[in-house]
Motif scaffolding. Structure first.
Motif, PDB file in Angstrom:
ATOM      1  N   THR A   5       0.852  -1.184   0.000  1.00  0.00           N
ATOM      2  CA  THR A   5       0.000   0.000   0.000  1.00  0.00           C
ATOM      3  C   THR A   5       0.887   1.232   0.000  1.00  0.00           C
ATOM      4  OG1 THR A   5      -1.675  -1.192   1.275  1.00  0.00           O
ATOM      5  CG2 THR A   5      -1.830   1.215   1.250  1.00  0.00           C
ATOM      6  N   PRO A   6       0.705   2.131  -0.953  1.00  0.00           N
ATOM      7  CA  PRO A   6       1.570   3.310  -1.037  1.00  0.00           C
ATOM      8  C   PRO A   6       1.499   4.164   0.220  1.00  0.00           C
ATOM      9  CG  PRO A   6       0.178   3.123  -2.988  1.00  0.00           C
ATOM     10  CD  PRO A   6      -0.305   2.103  -2.001  1.00  0.00           C
ATOM     11  N   GLY A   7       2.591   4.800   0.551  1.00  0.00           N
ATOM     12  CA  GLY A   7       2.652   5.702   1.681  1.00  0.00           C
ATOM     13  C   GLY A   7       2.352   7.118   1.238  1.00  0.00           C
ATOM     14  N   PRO A   8       2.493   8.072   2.114  1.00  0.00           N
ATOM     15  CA  PRO A   8       2.933   7.861   3.489  1.00  0.00           C
ATOM     16  C   PRO A   8       1.813   7.297   4.358  1.00  0.00           C
ATOM     17  CG  PRO A   8       2.477  10.178   3.134  1.00  0.00           C
ATOM     18  CD  PRO A   8       2.291   9.497   1.811  1.00  0.00           C
ATOM     19  N   TRP A   9       2.205   6.466   5.302  1.00  0.00           N
ATOM     20  CA  TRP A   9       1.278   5.932   6.282  1.00  0.00           C
ATOM     21  C   TRP A   9       1.375   6.803   7.525  1.00  0.00           C
ATOM     22  CZ3 TRP A   9       3.051   0.093   6.196  1.00  0.00           C
ATOM     23  CH2 TRP A   9       2.777  -0.445   4.929  1.00  0.00           C
ATOM     24  N   SER A  10       0.355   6.767   8.342  1.00  0.00           N
ATOM     25  CA  SER A  10       0.401   7.529   9.590  1.00  0.00           C
ATOM     26  C   SER A  10      -0.030   6.640  10.753  1.00  0.00           C
ATOM     27  CB  SER A  10      -0.507   8.765   9.498  1.00  0.00           C
ATOM     28  OG  SER A  10      -1.852   8.377   9.270  1.00  0.00           O
ATOM     29  N   ASN A  11       0.406   7.049  11.931  1.00  0.00           N
ATOM     30  CA  ASN A  11       0.062   6.358  13.170  1.00  0.00           C
ATOM     31  C   ASN A  11      -1.019   7.179  13.860  1.00  0.00           C
ATOM     32  OD1 ASN A  11      -0.103   5.173  15.688  1.00  0.00           O
ATOM     33  ND2 ASN A  11       1.945   5.757  16.325  1.00  0.00           N
ATOM     34  N   ASP A  12      -2.219   6.644  13.937  1.00  0.00           N
ATOM     35  CA  ASP A  12      -3.328   7.313  14.602  1.00  0.00           C
ATOM     36  C   ASP A  12      -3.683   6.520  15.850  1.00  0.00           C
ATOM     37  OD1 ASP A  12      -5.540   8.801  15.325  1.00  0.00           O
ATOM     38  OD2 ASP A  12      -6.802   8.066  13.696  1.00  0.00           O
ATOM     39  N   ASP A  13      -2.987   6.803  16.948  1.00  0.00           N
ATOM     40  CA  ASP A  13      -3.210   6.127  18.224  1.00  0.00           C
ATOM     41  C   ASP A  13      -3.072   4.616  18.087  1.00  0.00           C
ATOM     42  OD1 ASP A  13      -3.666   6.062  20.973  1.00  0.00           O
ATOM     43  OD2 ASP A  13      -5.836   5.843  20.713  1.00  0.00           O
ATOM     44  N   GLY A  14      -2.044   4.196  17.350  1.00  0.00           N
ATOM     45  CA  GLY A  14      -1.778   2.772  17.187  1.00  0.00           C
ATOM     46  C   GLY A  14      -2.356   2.173  15.923  1.00  0.00           C
ATOM     47  N   ASP A  15      -3.332   2.840  15.310  1.00  0.00           N
ATOM     48  CA  ASP A  15      -3.858   2.385  14.024  1.00  0.00           C
ATOM     49  C   ASP A  15      -2.942   2.923  12.927  1.00  0.00           C
ATOM     50  OD1 ASP A  15      -6.066   1.223  15.249  1.00  0.00           O
ATOM     51  OD2 ASP A  15      -7.341   2.976  14.929  1.00  0.00           O
ATOM     52  N   ILE A  16      -2.578   2.087  11.973  1.00  0.00           N
ATOM     53  CA  ILE A  16      -1.750   2.517  10.858  1.00  0.00           C
ATOM     54  C   ILE A  16      -2.684   2.796   9.686  1.00  0.00           C
ATOM     55  CG2 ILE A  16       0.209   1.960   9.375  1.00  0.00           C
ATOM     56  CD1 ILE A  16       0.805   2.154  12.453  1.00  0.00           C
ATOM     57  N   ILE A  17      -2.662   4.042   9.220  1.00  0.00           N
ATOM     58  CA  ILE A  17      -3.620   4.531   8.242  1.00  0.00           C
ATOM     59  C   ILE A  17      -2.911   4.858   6.922  1.00  0.00           C
ATOM     60  CG2 ILE A  17      -5.398   6.284   7.818  1.00  0.00           C
ATOM     61  CD1 ILE A  17      -5.923   4.585  10.324  1.00  0.00           C
ATOM     62  N   PRO A  19      -2.835   6.738   3.029  1.00  0.00           N
ATOM     63  CA  PRO A  19      -3.197   8.104   2.628  1.00  0.00           C
ATOM     64  C   PRO A  19      -4.679   8.282   2.292  1.00  0.00           C
ATOM     65  CG  PRO A  19      -1.206   7.426   1.490  1.00  0.00           C
ATOM     66  CD  PRO A  19      -1.749   6.212   2.198  1.00  0.00           C
ATOM     67  N   ASP A  20      -5.339   7.215   1.838  1.00  0.00           N
ATOM     68  CA  ASP A  20      -6.760   7.323   1.496  1.00  0.00           C
ATOM     69  C   ASP A  20      -7.673   7.062   2.695  1.00  0.00           C
ATOM     70  OD1 ASP A  20      -6.625   4.575   1.841  1.00  0.00           O
ATOM     71  OD2 ASP A  20      -7.220   4.094  -0.223  1.00  0.00           O
ATOM     72  N   GLY A  21      -7.076   6.914   3.880  1.00  0.00           N
ATOM     73  CA  GLY A  21      -7.860   6.700   5.098  1.00  0.00           C
ATOM     74  C   GLY A  21      -8.128   5.247   5.436  1.00  0.00           C
ATOM     75  N   GLY A  22      -7.632   4.323   4.609  1.00  0.00           N
ATOM     76  CA  GLY A  22      -7.809   2.906   4.895  1.00  0.00           C
ATOM     77  C   GLY A  22      -6.881   2.437   5.998  1.00  0.00           C
ATOM     78  N   TYR A  23      -7.242   1.340   6.619  1.00  0.00           N
ATOM     79  CA  TYR A  23      -6.438   0.796   7.715  1.00  0.00           C
ATOM     80  C   TYR A  23      -5.423  -0.214   7.184  1.00  0.00           C
ATOM     81  CZ  TYR A  23      -9.440   2.968  11.162  1.00  0.00           C
ATOM     82  OH  TYR A  23     -10.105   3.886  11.928  1.00  0.00           O
ATOM     83  N   ILE A  24      -4.170  -0.005   7.531  1.00  0.00           N
ATOM     84  CA  ILE A  24      -3.101  -0.954   7.238  1.00  0.00           C
ATOM     85  C   ILE A  24      -3.073  -1.996   8.353  1.00  0.00           C
ATOM     86  CG2 ILE A  24      -0.616  -1.249   6.887  1.00  0.00           C
ATOM     87  CD1 ILE A  24      -1.960   0.473   4.703  1.00  0.00           C
ATOM     88  N   ALA A  25      -3.132  -1.525   9.591  1.00  0.00           N
ATOM     89  CA  ALA A  25      -3.161  -2.391  10.770  1.00  0.00           C
ATOM     90  C   ALA A  25      -3.931  -1.669  11.858  1.00  0.00           C
ATOM     91  CB  ALA A  25      -1.748  -2.709  11.246  1.00  0.00           C
ATOM     92  N   TYR A  26      -4.604  -2.444  12.685  1.00  0.00           N
ATOM     93  CA  TYR A  26      -5.397  -1.878  13.759  1.00  0.00           C
ATOM     94  C   TYR A  26      -4.574  -1.810  15.030  1.00  0.00           C
ATOM     95  CZ  TYR A  26      -9.177  -2.736  10.527  1.00  0.00           C
ATOM     96  OH  TYR A  26      -9.969  -2.734   9.417  1.00  0.00           O
ATOM     97  N   GLY A  27      -4.863  -0.798  15.821  1.00  0.00           N
ATOM     98  CA  GLY A  27      -4.129  -0.572  17.058  1.00  0.00           C
ATOM     99  C   GLY A  27      -4.498  -1.520  18.175  1.00  0.00           C
ATOM    100  N   ASP A  35       0.889  -3.358  19.946  1.00  0.00           N
ATOM    101  CA  ASP A  35       0.829  -3.044  21.367  1.00  0.00           C
ATOM    102  C   ASP A  35       1.731  -1.900  21.807  1.00  0.00           C
ATOM    103  OD1 ASP A  35      -1.056  -5.015  21.854  1.00  0.00           O
ATOM    104  OD2 ASP A  35       0.482  -6.546  22.050  1.00  0.00           O
ATOM    105  N   ILE A  36       2.686  -1.520  20.997  1.00  0.00           N
ATOM    106  CA  ILE A  36       3.662  -0.518  21.419  1.00  0.00           C
ATOM    107  C   ILE A  36       3.647   0.632  20.416  1.00  0.00           C
ATOM    108  CG2 ILE A  36       6.103  -0.103  21.899  1.00  0.00           C
ATOM    109  CD1 ILE A  36       6.339  -3.094  22.541  1.00  0.00           C
ATOM    110  N   ASP A  37       3.493   1.860  20.914  1.00  0.00           N
ATOM    111  CA  ASP A  37       3.429   3.025  20.035  1.00  0.00           C
ATOM    112  C   ASP A  37       4.672   3.156  19.165  1.00  0.00           C
ATOM    113  OD1 ASP A  37       0.910   3.770  20.860  1.00  0.00           O
ATOM    114  OD2 ASP A  37       1.653   5.098  22.429  1.00  0.00           O
ATOM    115  N   GLU A  38       5.843   2.827  19.720  1.00  0.00           N
ATOM    116  CA  GLU A  38       7.077   2.920  18.931  1.00  0.00           C
ATOM    117  C   GLU A  38       7.034   1.971  17.734  1.00  0.00           C
ATOM    118  OE1 GLU A  38       7.841   4.579  22.887  1.00  0.00           O
ATOM    119  OE2 GLU A  38       6.949   2.709  22.243  1.00  0.00           O
ATOM    120  N   ASP A  39       6.436   0.790  17.921  1.00  0.00           N
ATOM    121  CA  ASP A  39       6.285  -0.151  16.805  1.00  0.00           C
ATOM    122  C   ASP A  39       5.342   0.434  15.757  1.00  0.00           C
ATOM    123  OD1 ASP A  39       7.963  -1.974  18.003  1.00  0.00           O
ATOM    124  OD2 ASP A  39       6.340  -3.224  18.783  1.00  0.00           O
ATOM    125  N   ALA A  40       4.266   1.066  16.211  1.00  0.00           N
ATOM    126  CA  ALA A  40       3.323   1.673  15.286  1.00  0.00           C
ATOM    127  C   ALA A  40       3.993   2.786  14.483  1.00  0.00           C
ATOM    128  CB  ALA A  40       2.106   2.216  16.037  1.00  0.00           C
TER     129      ALA A  40
END
Length: 94
Positions: A5-17, A19-27, A35-40
């Motif tokens: 999935t093209p980036g940039p990705w963002s960390n939204d309280d552990g959820d990886i989002i 650019p189009d707002g889709g979820y890469i991984a859930y927090g 489980d760890i913000d640094e990992d996110a």
């Protein structure tokens, strides 16, 4: 070209989002919990890191064409080889 999935990705309280707002991984509460913000943060930076490493390898390889730079410093060649191996792993080629 990578098929992730093209980036940039963002960390939204552990959820990886994406650019189009889709979820890469859930927090923390999701099925694929991070489980760890640094990992996110690291996961969110993955597309940027991949692109930067690809560009760096190209630049280093072009710089070493004369053979002077990498023949003089074996550790530099080892670092380039390590970067190339990491790129292969990221692309699913290793």
């Amino acid at each position: 070209m990578s098929k992730h999935t093209p980036g940039p990705w963002s960390n939204d309280d552990g959820d990886i989002i994406s650019p189009d707002g889709g979820y890469i991984a859930y927090g923390h509460t999701g099925q694929r919990a991070i489980d760890i913000d640094e990992d996110a943060n690291l996961i969110a930076a993955a597309p940027d890191l991949l692109e930067a490493l690809e560009e760096l390898v190209i630049a280093a390889d072009a710089f070493s064409v004369s053979g002077v730079y990498f023949n003089s410093f074996k550790e530099n060649f080892a670092a380039l080889k390590k970067a190339m191996t990491a790129l292969e792993k990221a692309r699913g080629e290793a």
